[in-house]
Write an enzyme that holds these catalytic residues in place. Structure first.
Site, PDB file in Angstrom:
ATOM      1  NE  ARG A 183     -29.958  32.877  -8.960  1.00  0.00           N
ATOM      2  CZ  ARG A 183     -30.378  31.503  -8.848  1.00  0.00           C
ATOM      3  NH1 ARG A 183     -29.664  31.270  -9.558  1.00  0.00           N
ATOM      4  NH2 ARG A 183     -31.842  31.535  -8.181  1.00  0.00           N
TER       5      ARG A 183
ATOM      6  CB  SER B 246     -32.364  37.918  -5.481  1.00  0.00           C
ATOM      7  OG  SER B 246     -34.074  36.873  -6.032  1.00  0.00           O
TER       8      SER B 246
ATOM      9  CD  GLU C   8     -28.858  36.760  -7.306  1.00  0.00           C
ATOM     10  OE1 GLU C   8     -29.708  36.217  -6.575  1.00  0.00           O
ATOM     11  OE2 GLU C   8     -29.480  36.615  -8.946  1.00  0.00           O
TER      12      GLU C   8
HETATM   13  P1  NAP Z   1     -39.172  30.895  -2.775  1.00  0.00           P
HETATM   14  O1  NAP Z   1     -40.273  30.314  -3.778  1.00  0.00           O
HETATM   15  O2  NAP Z   1     -40.173  31.848  -2.113  1.00  0.00           O
HETATM   16  O3  NAP Z   1     -38.050  30.383  -2.333  1.00  0.00           O
HETATM   17  C1  NAP Z   1     -37.501  30.849  -1.858  1.00  0.00           C
HETATM   18  C2  NAP Z   1     -36.220  30.920  -1.712  1.00  0.00           C
HETATM   19  O4  NAP Z   1     -36.683  28.796  -0.994  1.00  0.00           O
HETATM   20  C3  NAP Z   1     -35.860  30.227  -3.128  1.00  0.00           C
HETATM   21  O5  NAP Z   1     -35.046  30.619  -2.947  1.00  0.00           O
HETATM   22  C4  NAP Z   1     -35.523  28.349  -3.644  1.00  0.00           C
HETATM   23  O6  NAP Z   1     -34.066  28.729  -4.357  1.00  0.00           O
HETATM   24  C5  NAP Z   1     -35.545  28.092  -2.572  1.00  0.00           C
HETATM   25  N1  NAP Z   1     -36.666  27.024  -2.627  1.00  0.00           N
HETATM   26  C6  NAP Z   1     -38.118  27.106  -2.299  1.00  0.00           C
HETATM   27  N2  NAP Z   1     -38.546  25.926  -2.793  1.00  0.00           N
HETATM   28  C7  NAP Z   1     -37.824  25.055  -2.902  1.00  0.00           C
HETATM   29  C8  NAP Z   1     -37.304  23.615  -3.262  1.00  0.00           C
HETATM   30  N3  NAP Z   1     -38.873  23.110  -3.216  1.00  0.00           N
HETATM   31  N4  NAP Z   1     -36.161  22.633  -3.434  1.00  0.00           N
HETATM   32  C9  NAP Z   1     -35.356  23.386  -3.293  1.00  0.00           C
HETATM   33  N5  NAP Z   1     -35.336  24.471  -2.881  1.00  0.00           N
HETATM   34  C10 NAP Z   1     -36.560  25.918  -2.635  1.00  0.00           C
HETATM   35  O7  NAP Z   1     -38.854  31.800  -3.813  1.00  0.00           O
HETATM   36  P2  NAP Z   1     -38.624  33.056  -4.872  1.00  0.00           P
HETATM   37  O8  NAP Z   1     -37.440  34.364  -4.131  1.00  0.00           O
HETATM   38  O9  NAP Z   1     -40.390  33.702  -5.124  1.00  0.00           O
HETATM   39  O10 NAP Z   1     -38.202  32.954  -6.094  1.00  0.00           O
HETATM   40  C11 NAP Z   1     -38.670  31.935  -7.174  1.00  0.00           C
HETATM   41  C12 NAP Z   1     -37.292  31.479  -7.830  1.00  0.00           C
HETATM   42  O11 NAP Z   1     -37.012  32.434  -8.925  1.00  0.00           O
HETATM   43  C13 NAP Z   1     -36.350  30.860  -7.259  1.00  0.00           C
HETATM   44  O12 NAP Z   1     -35.856  29.868  -7.510  1.00  0.00           O
HETATM   45  C14 NAP Z   1     -35.897  32.062  -7.210  1.00  0.00           C
HETATM   46  O13 NAP Z   1     -33.670  31.289  -7.110  1.00  0.00           O
HETATM   47  C15 NAP Z   1     -35.644  32.189  -8.078  1.00  0.00           C
HETATM   48  N6  NAP Z   1     -35.803  34.519  -8.589  1.00  0.00           N
HETATM   49  C16 NAP Z   1     -34.433  34.058  -9.459  1.00  0.00           C
HETATM   50  C17 NAP Z   1     -33.496  35.493  -9.795  1.00  0.00           C
HETATM   51  C18 NAP Z   1     -32.419  35.578 -10.652  1.00  0.00           C
HETATM   52  O14 NAP Z   1     -32.230  34.406 -11.278  1.00  0.00           O
HETATM   53  N7  NAP Z   1     -31.890  36.449 -10.226  1.00  0.00           N
HETATM   54  C19 NAP Z   1     -34.238  36.325  -9.560  1.00  0.00           C
HETATM   55  C20 NAP Z   1     -35.634  36.800  -8.493  1.00  0.00           C
HETATM   56  C21 NAP Z   1     -36.060  34.592  -8.133  1.00  0.00           C
HETATM   57  P3  NAP Z   1     -33.245  29.008  -5.114  1.00  0.00           P
HETATM   58  O15 NAP Z   1     -33.593  30.650  -5.266  1.00  0.00           O
HETATM   59  O16 NAP Z   1     -31.823  28.236  -5.343  1.00  0.00           O
HETATM   60  O17 NAP Z   1     -34.313  28.636  -5.893  1.00  0.00           O
END
Ligand code: NAP
Length: 342
Positions: free
Chosen positions: A164, A240, A335
């Site tokens: 990020r 986030s 973030e």
């Molecule tokens: P989630 O699926 O509930 O997972 C919680 C956290 O665990 C995430 O932040 C993710 O890290 C990590 N995670 C889950 N499964 C994983 C795997 N198989 N391997 C590695 N790391 C894992 O997360 P969520 O909040 O619903 O978000 C889903 C995805 O959307 C995430 O990748 C999140 O980063 C992304 N997102 C991005 C933004 C943005 O770019 N601003 C905003 C909202 C959500 P990571 O965050 O490193 O993937």
């Protein structure tokens, strides 16, 4: 056509938190030739470039010129047997481009579906979701540097992408406008399906994992995100609010003694990533409020703002950070960019 500068404008329609800060001046940049006016304007006042306003917190009125990036255009520059190089103007909607790319049979961006904002904002924070970061698909980024008054391109390595993070959030902040991004996309799909939410949704929809198409994956991701992440038009938010902290495996072992179920994912070099949302949720913050700000009921990483300013939101974020630091000895990094904090 020269830039139309409008004085004393509300920024409320231009940030997804709906904060009612004002800009001394506001202009929409629609053509590349209008960049030529920026060096002289930048000598008189600070400049702030906004795309979709989906990753900023306005902590005060902006005393200078806010530029809305409205540059448009998508062009396939060249292709070989495996890849296509596609140039996209910074003001294009990110999610519309993802849809368009899949319709053309240009693959790779599926997992980044439904992220709000513009193409020009995507490299700034190296948007990422479901195991994919945009840096993996960027060939180069075109900028206009208003301090030097020149256009140039930075190759992917020069952009210093991190989690990020990028050069555009660091030393190039407050000096460049991203005019375009050149993506290198795949001609054959190679889907990333490892995240639990994606697998669960595929299963629930009765689909076979090995037969999913890129467009189906896009729809699955849109469905999962719509369920977990609030629509900013209904509940103003910036996605986030905190980054996932990275700690050493040794530190994780200490934490696991007190919190055996702590959610973590292994990284390289003996590091692990903690799920910031889990830490916040575990301390009971989901749904809690501070004045007009609250933690989203379904996703503890998302803060909702219902006030006209960002005071309550920033106070809530500070309380969460303090609590996480006290209980887990982990520092949460914010973030979005906070604009105007003294
Ligand atoms: P989630 O699926 O509930 O997972 C919680 C956290 O665990 C995430 O932040 C993710 O890290 C990590 N995670 C889950 N499964 C994983 C795997 N198989 N391997 C590695 N790391 C894992 O997360 P969520 O909040 O619903 O978000 C889903 C995805 O959307 C995430 O990748 C999140 O980063 C992304 N997102 C991005 C933004 C943005 O770019 N601003 C905003 C909202 C959500 P990571 O965050 O490193 O993937």
């Amino acid at each position: 056509m020269s830039l139309l500068l409008r004085p004393n404008q509300s920024l409320q329609p231009f940030n997804t938190l709906g904060i009612a800060a004002r800009a001394a001046w506001l202009a929409e940049l629609e053509t590349l030739s209008q960049c030529d006016e920026l060096p002289a304007l930048a000598r008189q006042q600070p400049l702030l470039v906004l795309g979709g306003g989906s990753n900023i917190v306005l902590a005060a009125d902006f005393p200078g010129l806010v530029l809305l990036n409205r540059l448009r255009g998508i062009q396939c520059l060249r292709q070989d047997a495996q890849h296509l190089w596609v140039q996209v103007a910074g003001g294009e909607s990110w999610d519309d481009f993802v849809q368009y790319s899949l319709e053309q049979g240009w693959f790779g961006l599926e997992n980044l579906s439904a992220i709000p904002g513009t193409v020009g904002a995507a490299p700034v924070q190296n948007i990422g979701a479901y195991g994919v970061e945009v840096q993996g698909w960027i060939d180069r980024v075109g900028v206009f540097d208003w301090q030097q008054g020149i256009h140039y391109e930075l190759g992917r390595e020069a952009c210093q992408f991190g989690y990020r993070d990028s050069l555009f959030k660091q030393v190039l902040r407050d000096r460049v406008l991203i005019t375009h991004v050149v993506f290198r996309l795949d001609r054959q799909p190679c889907l990333r399906l490892e995240y639990g939410d994606i697998r669960t949704e595929i299963h629930q929809q009765g689909l076979a994992v090995d037969q999913i198409t890129p467009m189906q994956l896009r729809h699955i991701i849109r469905t999962v995100r719509a369920r977990k992440l609030p629509d900013p038009r209904v509940c103003p938010n910036v996605g986030s609010f905190f980054k996932n902290p990275v700690i050493s495996s040794a530190r994780l072992q200490v934490l696991q003694q007190q919190w055996p179920d702590i959610v973590h994912y292994p990284l390289e070099k003996g590091q692990v990533k903690l799920a910031a949302g889990w830490l916040i949720d575990r301390l009971g913050w989901k749904g809690r409020a501070q004045g007009s700000a609250r933690v989203h009921e379904r996703q503890a990483l998302v803060l909702i703002n219902q006030g006209a300013d960002s005071r309550d939101l920033l106070a809530l974020a500070a309380q969460i950070r303090d609590d996480v630091r006290r209980r887990f000895e982990v520092v949460l990094e914010v973030e979005p960019l906070i604009i105007g904090l003294a």
